[in-house]
Every structure is written in C-alpha cells, then in structure tokens.
Design a protein around this motif. Structure first.
Motif, PDB file in Angstrom:
ATOM      1  N   TYR A  68       0.817   3.091   3.439  1.00  0.00           N
ATOM      2  CA  TYR A  68       0.176   1.664   3.757  1.00  0.00           C
ATOM      3  C   TYR A  68      -0.748   1.336   2.615  1.00  0.00           C
ATOM      4  N   ASP A  69      -1.416   2.510   1.858  1.00  0.00           N
ATOM      5  CA  ASP A  69      -2.024   2.145   0.786  1.00  0.00           C
ATOM      6  C   ASP A  69      -1.207   1.570  -0.292  1.00  0.00           C
ATOM      7  N   ARG A  70       0.114   2.007  -0.439  1.00  0.00           N
ATOM      8  CA  ARG A  70       1.027   1.371  -1.594  1.00  0.00           C
ATOM      9  C   ARG A  70       1.298  -0.105  -1.355  1.00  0.00           C
ATOM     10  N   LEU A  72      -0.586  -2.130   0.424  1.00  0.00           N
ATOM     11  CA  LEU A  72      -1.595  -3.155   0.469  1.00  0.00           C
ATOM     12  C   LEU A  72      -1.874  -3.828  -0.740  1.00  0.00           C
ATOM     13  N   ARG A 127       5.871  -0.586  -2.576  1.00  0.00           N
ATOM     14  CA  ARG A 127       4.765  -1.208  -3.455  1.00  0.00           C
ATOM     15  C   ARG A 127       5.186  -2.427  -3.930  1.00  0.00           C
ATOM     16  N   ARG A 252      -5.800   9.762  -5.897  1.00  0.00           N
ATOM     17  CA  ARG A 252      -4.966   8.788  -5.278  1.00  0.00           C
ATOM     18  C   ARG A 252      -3.838   9.411  -4.826  1.00  0.00           C
ATOM     19  N   SER A 254      -1.416   8.794  -2.724  1.00  0.00           N
ATOM     20  CA  SER A 254       0.019   8.572  -2.438  1.00  0.00           C
ATOM     21  C   SER A 254       0.774   8.186  -3.673  1.00  0.00           C
TER      22      SER A 254
END
Length: 420
Positions: A68-70, A72, A127, A252, A254
C-alpha cells in the motif's frame, strides 16, 4: 480481443518504439533535458488528475497490505518527483563519453564511446513513482522505454503516461514511451520480443524476478529482491549497532534495502533486548528469534516475539517483521549470509579491523557495509543522481544503477585507408 490479437498489437507497439529509439539517437542531450523539465512542470500542473487516478488504485488495495505504501502517491511525493526530474535533467549526459582511446601501431585511431542501449523494458509492481523514474533515466540515457506495470497501479500509470506523452510531443521528441497493458498476459510477448527490446529490468518481488528470468529470451538485468542482514560482531560499538538496526529496519519497511535478519554474536545475548527494544516499543516490529535469542528476550522485548522456524530466514519480509539469529563468530555469520542472503546489501558492526576487512572481502553482495545502515543502498544516496534499480547480478551492472548503467558502448575506429 483474442490473446493472439493482443500479442500482435503489443509487438506492433514495440516495433514503433524501436523506430522512436532510433529517432532519439538523432536528438541532442539538451533536447532530452528540455523534455524532462517539461515533464516536471506538467507533473506539478496535473497533481489533481494523478492523485484522482491513484485514489482509484488505492481503493482496490487493503491498507494493511505492505504494498500500500509503495502504491501511495500524495502531493509531497509528487513535488519530490518533480524535483527529481529536474535533478536528472541537470545531471551530466552519460552519452558520448570516451572511456578509452588509443592509436595503434598501424595508425588506426580507436575510441570506446558510451551510447544508448536502445529499447529498455522495465517490469515493476505497485510503485507508480517508478513510472516517472525509469522513463526519466531512460530518456536521459537516450533510451526508449517499455513500461510494464502491475494491475495494482493501472490507473496511476495511465495518468502518468498521458503527461509523459504530452511532454514528449510538446518538446518535439518521438513517442519514446510505451505503457503495456496491465494484465499479466501482456508480459510474455515483451519478454519474447527479441530484436525489438534490448534488455529487460524487473523491479519487484523475487517471484516476479524469477518469472522474468525463466521466461525471457531478451537479456535480463536482475534487480530488487533484498534479503539484508546486520551482523553485530563481538567488538561492536553497541550504540552504533542499536542505531543501525533501528534505521535499517524501520526507516521504510517496504523497500529492498530494509533489514530482514539480525545476526548477533553470542557475547551480546545479554543486551539483545536493548538492541531491538526501540523496534518493539516504537514500531511494533514482530521478531522471529532462534532458541537462544528467544530465551534471553522473552518478557523483555516490548513487541511480539515468536520462535523462529526455517522459513524465518531467507525471507524478504517487506513489512515490520525481522528474524534474529545468534552466531558464535564471524565465520558463522558469513556462512549464514551466504546461505540465506540475496546478494543485495549486508553490513557488519564492529571495531575489529581484521573482521571488518574479512567481512568486506568475503561477503558476496552488491553492497557490503561496515558500521553503516543498509538503508544507504540507493542511487541518490550514492550521489548517482537517481537509479533505475539495484542490480544483484554481476554482469553489466551491480548495485545501484545510475545513468551510466543505462548505456552501452561502441568502438569507433578511424583510419586512412588501412587494410589487413
């Protein structure tokens, strides 16, 4: 559309891209830079459109998913992307660099000069910032880009591709970027496109990299999977060790340079809980500890502590999880890294000069550190300007791949009628 029709359409697009790559070879470096500056301007002007598309992608993903963070994007990340585009534009051109020159006894003048690779395919997961990064670096190096993103980032990538097309057209450059369909079936025709694609660079999970390597008839540069270790030696500075462990794991989680396994010398078992305490207290890190490490940290570690299994080692967690193993000495630490590592980034924390030198020499990885966090494995941190990925192989490029790694070379020979 049938799968045959879809493959034919992809090959047609790749043939057009091949022509665009030839067109780039006739373009000046200043024109390439103008396109990148225009793309930065368009990125800032179209933030709303990009974020709307990104929101559609995010809505399809569980926020607890490590990807999810990648996936975003937000305004801060887009401003940073625009700044990176301008930074790439300001870098020296990697093209036309004379790496060596010589005049032979027969009078022939030889020079080895950097040139574009041609058509570079990038296969990546989740990403959407990679879409910007790899296009910019490829263009700066004179290459056309085949971008094969995942379904996770489909809407984001399509929005980004529209402004890439606008930047190319508005600066008079050929259409040197092709965004392949997001469906998995679109990948194989690209991997088999000998003569149309010069190299494939997969960026993502080990499963993706293995699939590309096994199915591609186009040359592959492997990047991405990082199973990274920190070894705390008997003579380690424990304050350094604690800071390095915390940073490498939590900065970080991920990304591929994040810590996955802590190797700790048996002499430090009594303070192991202190070395990892911050990870549990501030970051809720799940720790999988071998029997000795488990026995001395149970009840003292503030996070979730579980007994390690064989699967706990050699795993790229990409989340707030980490394994811990106790070792007798540096030999056991090196052997563990050799068995379970992915040849990405490894570090030793030690004040023992002999052990540091041994670790740096014997550990087989693209980047080996002494007394520093693996989080520095990054093209920007290495002052390469930016990176296309982190290569874990040994041919053509290794470690963070900057602009120079996106070029090839050719020999230029000038004579005055010489014959052999």
């Amino acid at each position: 559309m049938t799968s045959t029709d879809a493959s034919s359409q992809i090959l047609k697009e790749l043939a057009n891209l091949r022509l665009a790559a030839a067109g780039l070879n006739r373009v000046s470096p200043s024109s390439l830079n103008s396109c990148l500056l225009k793309l930065a301007e368009l990125t800032e002007a179209n933030m709303g459109r990009i974020l709307q598309a990104n929101a559609l992608d995010l809505a399809r993903m569980d926020p607890e998913n490590p990807k999810y963070d990648r996936l975003l994007l937000n305004e801060d990340r887009l401003w940073a992307i625009a700044a990176d585009l301008r930074r790439v534009a300001a870098l020296p051109s990697p093209l036309g660099v004379v790496h060596e020159a010589n005049t032979l006894a027969n009078g022939l003048e030889l020079s080895r000069v950097s040139v574009p690779i041609g058509v570079v395919g990038i296969v990546f997961e989740s990403r959407p910032n990679v879409t910007f990064d790899v296009f910019a670096l490829n263009l700066k190096a004179g290459n056309a880009s085949v971008l094969k993103g995942s379904r996770d980032a489909r809407d984001s990538n399509q929005a980004i591709k529209l402004i890439i097309d606008e930047a190319l057209a508005s600066t008079g450059l050929p259409p040197a970027c092709y965004l392949a369909p997001a469906e998995r079936e679109a990948l194989v025709p690209i991997l088999k496109a000998d003569g149309l694609v010069d190299v494939i660079i997969p960026r993502g999970s080990q499963g993706l990299i293995d699939f590309v390597r096994a199915n591609s008839s186009v040359p592959v540069i492997e990047t991405g999977a990082g199973i990274c270790h920190v070894y705390v030696d008997a003579d380690a500075n424990l304050e350094w060790a604690k800071a390095i462990i915390t940073n490498a794991k939590s900065r970080r989680v991920s990304v591929c340079n994040a810590l996955d396994c802590l190797l700790v010398h048996r002499d430090h078992l009594g303070v192991l809980h202190d070395l990892i305490y911050e990870l549990g207290q501030d970051h809720n890190c799940v720790v999988y500890a071998d029997p000795e490490a488990f026995a001395v940290t149970i009840g003292l570690y503030p996070g979730e502590l579980l007994e390690a299994t064989e699967e706990s080692f050699g795993t790229e967690f990409l989340s707030m999880k980490m394994s811990v193993k106790c070792v007798d000495d540096i030999s056991e630490a090196i052997a563990h890294v050799e068995r379970y590592g992915s040849r990405h980034s490894e570090t030793i924390v030690s004040n023992n000069t002999e052990n540091i030198q041994r670790y740096l020499k014997e550990v087989d990885a693209a980047v080996v550190y002494a007394n520093a966090s693996t989080a520095f494995t990054d093209g920007g941190q290495f002052e390469l300007g930016a990176e296309i990925g982190i290569s874990t192989q040994k041919l053509h490029a290794r470690g963070p791949m900057g602009l120079a790694a996106l070029t090839s070379y050719k020999w230029l020979v000038r004579g005055e009628g010489q014959v052999r």
